[in-house]
Design a protein around this motif. Structure first.
Motif, PDB file in Angstrom:
ATOM      1  N   ASP A 527      -8.270   1.308   7.140  1.00 55.58           N
ATOM      2  CA  ASP A 527      -7.419   1.974   8.130  1.00 55.58           C
ATOM      3  C   ASP A 527      -6.034   2.187   7.537  1.00 55.58           C
ATOM      4  N   ALA A 528      -5.095   2.629   8.365  1.00 53.73           N
ATOM      5  CA  ALA A 528      -3.680   2.727   8.032  1.00 53.73           C
ATOM      6  C   ALA A 528      -2.919   1.755   8.926  1.00 53.73           C
ATOM      7  N   ASN A 529      -1.799   1.195   8.390  1.00 52.23           N
ATOM      8  CA  ASN A 529      -1.076   0.213   9.185  1.00 52.23           C
ATOM      9  C   ASN A 529      -0.157   0.855  10.225  1.00 52.23           C
ATOM     10  N   THR A 530      -0.070   2.203  10.203  1.00 56.77           N
ATOM     11  CA  THR A 530       0.606   2.938  11.264  1.00 56.77           C
ATOM     12  C   THR A 530       0.189   4.394  11.180  1.00 56.77           C
ATOM     13  N   ASN A 531       0.637   5.218  12.120  1.00 53.08           N
ATOM     14  CA  ASN A 531       0.188   6.611  12.195  1.00 53.08           C
ATOM     15  C   ASN A 531       1.018   7.536  11.323  1.00 53.08           C
ATOM     16  N   TYR A 533       0.349   9.198   8.325  1.00 52.82           N
ATOM     17  CA  TYR A 533       0.235   9.351   6.881  1.00 52.82           C
ATOM     18  C   TYR A 533      -0.710  10.505   6.541  1.00 52.82           C
ATOM     19  N   SER A 534      -0.518  11.086   5.363  1.00 53.55           N
ATOM     20  CA  SER A 534      -1.369  12.193   4.921  1.00 53.55           C
ATOM     21  C   SER A 534      -1.729  12.028   3.461  1.00 53.55           C
ATOM     22  N   ASN A 535      -2.890  12.573   3.109  1.00 57.21           N
ATOM     23  CA  ASN A 535      -3.368  12.617   1.721  1.00 57.21           C
ATOM     24  C   ASN A 535      -3.420  11.234   1.080  1.00 57.21           C
ATOM     25  N   SER A 536      -3.889  10.236   1.821  1.00 59.51           N
ATOM     26  CA  SER A 536      -4.026   8.880   1.295  1.00 59.51           C
ATOM     27  C   SER A 536      -5.466   8.411   1.461  1.00 59.51           C
ATOM     28  N   SER A 537      -5.850   7.402   0.661  1.00 62.33           N
ATOM     29  CA  SER A 537      -7.224   6.895   0.687  1.00 62.33           C
ATOM     30  C   SER A 537      -7.209   5.370   0.687  1.00 62.33           C
ATOM     31  N   ALA A 538      -8.098   4.788   1.496  1.00 65.10           N
ATOM     32  CA  ALA A 538      -8.292   3.337   1.523  1.00 65.10           C
ATOM     33  C   ALA A 538      -9.763   3.059   1.267  1.00 65.10           C
ATOM     34  N   LEU A 539     -10.059   2.252   0.250  1.00 61.26           N
ATOM     35  CA  LEU A 539     -11.433   1.966  -0.142  1.00 61.26           C
ATOM     36  C   LEU A 539     -11.647   0.460  -0.181  1.00 61.26           C
ATOM     37  N   GLY A 540     -12.527  -0.033   0.697  1.00 58.65           N
ATOM     38  CA  GLY A 540     -12.840  -1.451   0.717  1.00 58.65           C
ATOM     39  C   GLY A 540     -12.738  -2.009   2.124  1.00 58.65           C
ATOM     40  N   ASP A 541     -13.331  -3.172   2.331  1.00 61.34           N
ATOM     41  CA  ASP A 541     -13.335  -3.811   3.639  1.00 61.34           C
ATOM     42  C   ASP A 541     -11.923  -4.236   4.015  1.00 61.34           C
ATOM     43  N   ILE A 545      -3.839   1.651   4.148  1.00 61.55           N
ATOM     44  CA  ILE A 545      -2.816   2.418   3.452  1.00 61.55           C
ATOM     45  C   ILE A 545      -1.491   2.197   4.158  1.00 61.55           C
ATOM     46  N   THR A 546      -0.402   2.309   3.404  1.00 61.86           N
ATOM     47  CA  THR A 546       0.927   2.036   3.957  1.00 61.86           C
ATOM     48  C   THR A 546       1.856   3.221   3.809  1.00 61.86           C
ATOM     49  N   LEU A 608       0.304  -6.028   6.930  1.00 59.17           N
ATOM     50  CA  LEU A 608      -0.467  -4.797   7.064  1.00 59.17           C
ATOM     51  C   LEU A 608      -1.109  -4.664   8.437  1.00 59.17           C
ATOM     52  N   LYS A 609      -0.885  -5.657   9.318  1.00 56.42           N
ATOM     53  CA  LYS A 609      -1.398  -5.633  10.689  1.00 56.42           C
ATOM     54  C   LYS A 609      -2.921  -5.644  10.724  1.00 56.42           C
ATOM     55  N   ILE A 610      -3.525  -6.374   9.789  1.00 57.96           N
ATOM     56  CA  ILE A 610      -4.977  -6.511   9.756  1.00 57.96           C
ATOM     57  C   ILE A 610      -5.365  -7.752  10.559  1.00 57.96           C
TER      58      ILE A 610
END
Length: 819
Positions: A527-531, A533-541, A545-546, A608-610
């Protein structure tokens, strides 16, 4: 005393020739001895300084190699000799987007797995599918074919059992375990032949024909046999009513030309069951066969039919208005009530296809299914109010209220209660699951698979909220006008409303994210830690993205990322502008503070608010035990600013929700600059050392002259300069073998050595760790020399190399080859 001071003394002092009296010779010799002693100390200091700088240069090169070796990343490749670790969820061979999976040989397509699950072989029309129940089906008019005199199917336990097509006799044959036909049907005649008894339902027919006039008689247990007819006293069946138990009939049983003749009493009249191609029930037309090959059953069913044929109407007012429509089936009260000339329609259920007038090849099953369809064709509606308001074509709706409000939308498929219920003019949408695409009205080309997937999508004017794919329970549930999104996984992209071109894969992937485009989330809770963002990728459990324009691999518990080759970074000169040689070297490197540290992975997850429920707690615990070596990003940033260096190796936070990072690969550039600076200084020291050696040789020659003169005047005197000469010789003539550079290496490396001038035979051998000599470098030169090692002829591993001088082993060192 420096050299210039010595010669200044020589010029201005009382200078005597070597032939002067002995006392003057001794005085001059002591002065020279004092000078040589001081000069030797200066030489030793400069030599030691040169050695220390060489050591620093070697250490910097090692750091450079380790930085390249440590921070390499690479992508996994698939081997043509087999792979391990494939799983249905993460490691597989196939596609991750809505594209066909293509198989080729010799660069020519031979087959593909299409996105709808069909398998295509050869031509694009050769399509086959095996469903989850193991059933094989073929698309279009394709079918399973065999050649003549072949089995269409065989029993796996005994291949003689099965269905056989006899192309010689044109028969369909069912065969026994010995391949004999027990039942056959003529392919053209339709005649059937049994090798045994025929059983129909609970009755077993006799295997042979009976005598003329005999009838079949049951034994009450399902076995029929031929027996004589005894109902009329003759040999055949009775053709009169003489077998009735009633002895008198008061009225004629012959019907008249209308329904005026009564049978029985006034309360039970013949006119109530009168047959005259029509059956009236209570005075209303109930059963008739108006037209050709029609079946009408029900009050006023098919009442208006004229030339229509092949129709079946069952239920009051079913197909009541039909005039010329053909091959329609209406079952249920008011089913296909308004149809006039529409054909090949099927309406099952009260008011199904009620308003259809000329629409063709529609199927409506369920209460009011396709009720308001007028001219739309090729629609299928199964379920109460399915496609209730439809006016268009080529839609498929299965489930109560599926596509209920659709009017002009076409090419849509809905499966599930309320699926695409509010669609009005959206096109080519697919909704499978309870409430999938429930509120969509104008959005097109969307695919929602899973209950409540894309439930709140509305669409707006095209292409608003179009081209979305949501697979999973509540996937993209709150989307309203976002488009070009792909979301796979339960609640994936749940909260996005207007975002576009995002891709997610995994349970709750991108769940909290909204109002950003071109992002990729792969992994459970990625996920993203807030709203925003653009053109970013998060891979993994649990990866978050920040900021925008970033890629994050692995969560806080990941302790290793790597592969078989190095990570490639764009470095093409064609795309580099404003190139300047303003890299800061030693001034920047000397500012850095190398440290060891542990990572507060738990604190990073909180930042990261996980949620704790998402975190890999065992992995986090193990991660926090690992001791790392590196720098602190804030200190590196401060060091760069201090020397005025705009250093790209610091990945500073993009916003208050981001964190510091370092690009360790970028440290290579200032390290290289530092090495170049050290190398330039080293070359300068080499030149200075060479000049000093020349001066030393000149002084040594002069000293020898003094010693010769002294020996002539006083043979008992032994000057201390001999010791000075001996020490200088030891410094310059000790054999040495240096560590190869670079090490480890994968292409080539070089080895430096020094051999005294008196050496006769100089060799360097390369051997494995078992002592087996693999290569020998012979006939090497005296003095400083270099040997180049090519890794192309050696496999990856650890080796050792040894310097031999005149058959004596001087030194051995190890080197590592990586490939």
């Amino acid at each position: 005393m420096k050299k210039k001071d010595f010669f200044r003394y020589k010029k201005h002092s009382a200078y005597y020739s070597l032939t002067s009296e002995p006392m003057n010779q001794f005085a001059k010799l002591n002065i020279v001895h004092l000078y040589l002693t001081q000069f030797q100390c200066e030489i030793n200091i400069r030599v030691n300084l040169l050695i220390m700088k060489k050591i620093f240069l070697t250490a910097a090169i090692v750091i450079f190699q380790l930085s390249l070796f440590t921070f390499n990343l690479s992508a996994q490749t698939w081997s043509t000799t087999g792979n391990a670790g494939t799983t249905p969820g993460t490691n597989f061979i196939g596609t991750t987007d809505a594209k066909d999976f293509v198989f080729k040989t010799n660069a020519t397509e031979k087959g593909r797995v299409k996105t709808n699950g069909l398998w295509q072989f050869g031509a694009t029309t050769n399509l086959a599918k095996i469903d989850s129940g193991g059933n094989l089906s073929f698309a279009g008019s394709a079918g399973y074919k065999v050649a003549g005199n072949k089995y269409a199917f065989q029993y796996s336990g005994n291949p003689n059992y099965g269905l056989f097509f006899n192309s010689t006799s044109l028969l369909y044959e069912f065969r026994t375990s010995t391949a004999l036909s027990v039942f056959s049907i003529g392919a053209n005649s339709g005649n059937g032949i049994f090798k045994g008894n025929l059983k129909v339902g609970a009755y077993t027919l006799p295997a042979t024909d009976g005598a003329s006039g005999q009838v079949l008689k049951t034994n009450g247990a399902g076995v029929l046999t031929w027996s004589a007819d005894n109902t009329g006293g003759g040999s055949g069946a009775s053709t009169s009513l003489n077998n009735l138990t009633v002895t008198a009939i008061n009225l004629s049983l012959i019907a008249g030309s209308d329904n005026t003749i009564d049978l029985g009493s006034s309360s039970i009249k013949w006119r109530d069951i009168y047959f005259g191609r029509k059956l009236f029930l209570n005075g209303s037309l109930f059963l008739h066969n108006t037209g050709t090959d029609n079946t009408w059953l029900g009050a006023n069913t098919g009442a208006s039919n004229g030339l229509g044929y092949g129709n079946c109407g069952i239920g009051s007012f079913a197909l009541t208005s039909n005039t010329t429509g053909n091959f329609n089936t209406a079952i249920g009260s008011n089913a296909l009530y308004s149809n006039e000339d529409g054909y090949m329609n099927t309406g099952v259920g009260e008011e199904s296809l009620f308003n259809n007038i000329s629409g063709t090849e529609n199927v409506g099953i369920g209460f009011s299914a396709l009720a308001y369809n007028l001219e739309g064709s090729y629609n299928t509606a199964i379920g109460s109010h399915a496609l209730f308001n439809n006016l268009s074509t080529s839609n498929t709706a299965t489930g109560t209220d599926a596509l209920r409000y659709n009017t002009t939308g076409f090419g849509n498929s809905a499966l599930g209660v309320g699926a695409l219920a509010h669609n009005i003019d959206g096109q080519y949408n697919i909704a499978i699951g309870l409430g999938a695409l429930f509120y969509n009205d104008q959005g097109s080309f969307n695919t929602a698979i899973g209950s409540l997937a894309l439930q709140n999508t509305t669409g707006g004017s095209f292409p608003g909220s179009s081209f979305n794919i949501a697979i999973g329970y509540t996937a993209m549930n709150l989307n309203t006008t976002g488009n070009y999104n792909t979301s796979i996984g339960t609640a994936a992209l749940y909260n996005t409303t207007t975002s576009a071109r995002n891709s997610t894969l995994g349970y709750h992937a991108g769940y909290n994210y909204n109002n950003g485009d071109y992002n990729t989330f792969i992994g459970t809770y990625s996920d993203a830690n807030t709203n925003g963002y653009s053109n970013s990728s998060a891979l993994g459990d649990g990866v978050a993205i920040t900021g925008s324009n970033m890629v994050r691999l692995g969560d806080a518990s990941v302790s290793s990322i790597g592969g078989q080759v190095g990570w490639t970074t764009l470095s093409d000169g064609r795309f580099k502008k404003n190139v300047e040689e303003n890299v800061v070297g030693l001034d920047f490197i000397n500012q850095l503070r190398p440290v060891t540290y542990t990572v507060d992975a738990s604190g990073l997850n909180r930042f990261l608010k996980i949620p704790d429920s998402v975190c890999n707690k065992p992995g986090v615990t193990e991660k926090e035990k690992i001791i790392y070596s590196g720098f602190i990003a804030q200190e590196v940033e401060a060091s760069a600013k201090k020397v005025g260096y705009d250093f790209s190796g610091v990945d500073a936070p993009k916003n208050e929700n981001d964190y510091y990072g370092l690009r360790y690969g970028d440290f290579v550039v200032p390290i290289v600059k530092s090495i170049q600076e050290i190398s330039a200084e080293n070359d300068s020291l080499k030149n200075e050392n060479q000049n000093m050696k020349q001066q030393m040789n000149a002084l040594t020659a002069k000293m020898n002259q003094f010693e010769n003169a002294l020996s002539q005047c006083c043979t008992s005197y032994q000057p201390t300069s001999t010791n000075v000469n001996g020490q200088l010789s030891m410094v310059n003539d000790v054999a040495k073998l240096e560590q190869n550079i670079p090490n480890p290496f994968n292409q080539s490396s070089y080895i430096k050595y020094f051999a005294p001038s008196s050496s006769q035979k100089i060799e360097i051998t390369v051997s494995d760790l078992n002592g087996r000599v693999l290569k020998t470098f012979s006939n090497l030169m005296n003095g400083f020399g270099t040997v180049n090692i090519n890794a192309g002829t050696l496999s990856a591993g650890t080796y050792q190399y040894t310097l031999f001088i005149d058959g004596n082993k001087i030194d051995t060192k190890q080197m590592v080859i990586v490939k």
